[in-house]
Design an enzyme around this catalytic site. Structure first.
Site, PDB file in Angstrom:
ATOM      1  N   ASN A 122       3.423   9.650   7.398  1.00 35.23           N
ATOM      2  CA  ASN A 122       2.019   9.933   7.712  1.00 35.23           C
ATOM      3  C   ASN A 122       1.386  10.843   6.670  1.00 35.23           C
ATOM      4  O   ASN A 122       0.743  11.834   6.989  1.00 35.23           O
ATOM      5  CB  ASN A 122       1.895  10.573   9.104  1.00 35.23           C
ATOM      6  CG  ASN A 122       2.346   9.644  10.208  1.00 35.23           C
ATOM      7  OD1 ASN A 122       2.002   8.456  10.200  1.00 35.23           O
ATOM      8  ND2 ASN A 122       3.115  10.161  11.153  1.00 35.23           N
ATOM      9  N   LYS A 242      11.458   1.881   8.404  1.00 33.77           N
ATOM     10  CA  LYS A 242      10.804   1.779   7.099  1.00 33.77           C
ATOM     11  C   LYS A 242      11.367   2.788   6.111  1.00 33.77           C
ATOM     12  O   LYS A 242      11.653   2.447   4.956  1.00 33.77           O
ATOM     13  CB  LYS A 242       9.301   1.981   7.248  1.00 33.77           C
ATOM     14  CG  LYS A 242       8.534   1.660   5.963  1.00 33.77           C
ATOM     15  CD  LYS A 242       7.154   2.266   5.934  1.00 33.77           C
ATOM     16  CE  LYS A 242       7.206   3.730   5.538  1.00 33.77           C
ATOM     17  NZ  LYS A 242       5.877   4.306   5.276  1.00 33.77           N
ATOM     18  N   ASP A 261       5.476  -1.675   6.177  1.00 32.61           N
ATOM     19  CA  ASP A 261       4.508  -0.787   6.808  1.00 32.61           C
ATOM     20  C   ASP A 261       3.283  -1.613   7.189  1.00 32.61           C
ATOM     21  O   ASP A 261       3.299  -2.848   7.112  1.00 32.61           O
ATOM     22  CB  ASP A 261       4.140   0.372   5.879  1.00 32.61           C
ATOM     23  CG  ASP A 261       3.536  -0.104   4.559  1.00 32.61           C
ATOM     24  OD1 ASP A 261       3.302  -1.326   4.397  1.00 32.61           O
ATOM     25  OD2 ASP A 261       3.290   0.739   3.685  1.00 32.61           O
TER      26      ASP A 261
END
Length: 458
Positions: A122, A242, A261
């Protein structure tokens, strides 16, 4: 992720790597490098929280910088043949890849890749770079200086396993990632044998200096060693599917690892017919199905091919010029880079790697849907505007309209204008789009809808 530790000054990139400061620059035919080794290390300007700076050994008798560059940049594989191989089995790759020649998967250290991708959660490249910089400057060994800028190498897992590290990283702005980095370091240091992480590597892509060995037969889900590495990485704190695939691909040498992603998921939906039926959303089953699909197309280097398409789909690259260079041979010649390249008392070795070009083609990167042809047209300019005016340009397609909000100063278009893609047949008229954008922006009195003829892109 390696870019997060490299610093660019003018046309040169520099990074502390394997006990030296490695500086790289290139021109059309050569890759130049400079290696700066420290014989005697001084304390860092800002002492780290948990440990003093490590001391780097003196200049090795047999300098391995050239071998390190070939290994780290993954220069051995024939990229032209790989592109041809992937293009022969995938029309979409064949269409897009020639505009993005030269994309290579780095052979990073597994620990550095793991730390970097935990920080990437993030996050954006600027903040990731800042985090890696803070991590190295506060905990990593000082290698030397370029000018007054200190260069630190990566800290080892044992340094980050100190109980004080988590709170210190939070003070440095790592947020929840501080806990993941500390706990992962503890797991590696105290929960596994020495060398555990490197033992997960693909034997066909070993650490520098080790011999290549067979890695087994390729299966739809990847080779057995890749599946084991992926599963064991998932047991670490802050590592999901991921991140595990990113580490497998860029840190452990498993070329079939395909990180998926939201961006890659969009590519899979648009170009590879995902997004319907049982694969209508990005679930664990869909994640695996996308990876299996790409592995069935591109084989044991599927992650490499996927990275080319990922790069081609990024707008920051789609607006640049691309040079297609087929690399056949690499020749090394000694060359002095000058005394001012690095301000350090360390011994310096500089050489250039000569790249033999067999084909060079420069072309503008067309927008999606362009047929690649080159055309010109004469455009009549309207009355000059004295003020900067937000202007809308658009074009229609089967899916609706793409709207670009441009900023025009007199007759000049400003770059990097934002794009709004409106997938609605009702927004195909200029008047309708003006009404829509007027409701979204605060330019109601100055919005002008252009028919596209005067815009930089239509």
């Amino acid at each position: 992720m390696s870019r997060s530790r490299w610093r660019k000054v003018e046309d040169t990139w520099s990074c502390a790597l394997h006990g030296r400061i490695l500086s790289l620059r290139q021109d059309a035919t050569h890759l130049y490098y400079q290696a700066s080794f420290s014989e005697q290390l001084v304390e860092p300007l800002t002492p780290p929280f948990s440990a003093p700076g490590s001391k780097i050994d003196s200049l090795p008798e047999d300098d391995d910088t050239e071998a390190l560059i070939h290994h780290y940049l993954n220069l051995r594989p024939d990229l032209t043949k790989l592109y041809e191989q992937w293009s022969n089995v995938d029309a979409n790759f064949k269409k897009k890849a020639p505009r993005f020649a030269g994309v290579r998967i780095l052979r990073q250290d597994a620990w550095e890749a793991l730390v970097g991708f935990i920080c990437s959660s993030n996050n954006n490249i600027i903040r990731i770079s800042q985090m890696m910089e803070k991590l190295c400057s506060h905990y990593g060994p000082l290698v030397g200086y370029i000018g007054v800028t200190p260069y630190h190498d990566m800290p080892s897992p044992i340094i980050l396993a100190d109980p004080k590290v988590e709170s210190q990283l939070r003070q440095l702005g790592f947020g929840y990632r501080a806990k993941y980095l500390y706990q992962t370091a503890v797991q590696i240091c105290h929960g596994h044998d020495d060398g555990w992480l490197d033992n997960l590597r693909n034997p066909e892509s070993p650490i520098m200096g080790q011999k290549v060995a067979a890695a087994g037969e390729m299966q739809p889900g990847g080779r057995a060693g890749y599946r084991v590495a992926h599963e064991q990485l998932l047991a670490l704190q802050g590592v999901g599917p991921k991140v595990a695939d990113c580490v497998c691909l860029m840190g452990l040498g498993w070329g079939e690892a395909v990180p998926v992603d939201t961006h890659v998921w969009q590519i899979a939906q648009r170009d590879y017919k995902f997004g319907k039926g049982k694969h209508s959303s990005l679930t664990k089953a869909t994640y695996d199905a996308v990876g299996d699909r790409f592995r069935s197309l591109w084989g044991k280097e599927a992650g490499w091919a996927h990275s080319v398409l990922f790069t081609a789909d990024l707008r920051v690259f789609s607006e640049r010029l691309s040079a297609k260079i087929d690399v056949d041979t690499v020749k090394v010649e000694a060359e002095s880079l000058g005394p001012d390249a690095a301000a350090t008392s360390a011994p310096v070795i500089g050489t250039k790697i000569e790249i033999t070009e067999t084909k060079i083609k420069r072309e503008f990167l067309e927008e999606e849907g362009h047929d690649g042809s080159v055309s010109s047209k004469t455009v009549s300019r309207g009355k000059r505007r004295k003020k900067i005016v937000p202007t809308v340009s658009y074009h229609n397609s089967d899916m609706g309209s793409q709207i670009r909000l441009c900023i025009r100063s007199r007759d000049h278009w400003m770059p990097h204008s934002p794009v709004y893609e409106i997938h609605s047949p009702s927004l195909t008229k200029a008047s309708t789009m003006r009404t829509y954008l007027a409701s979204c922006c605060r330019f109601q009195k100055s919005l002008i809808v252009d028919n596209g003829l005067n815009s930089p892109e239509t």
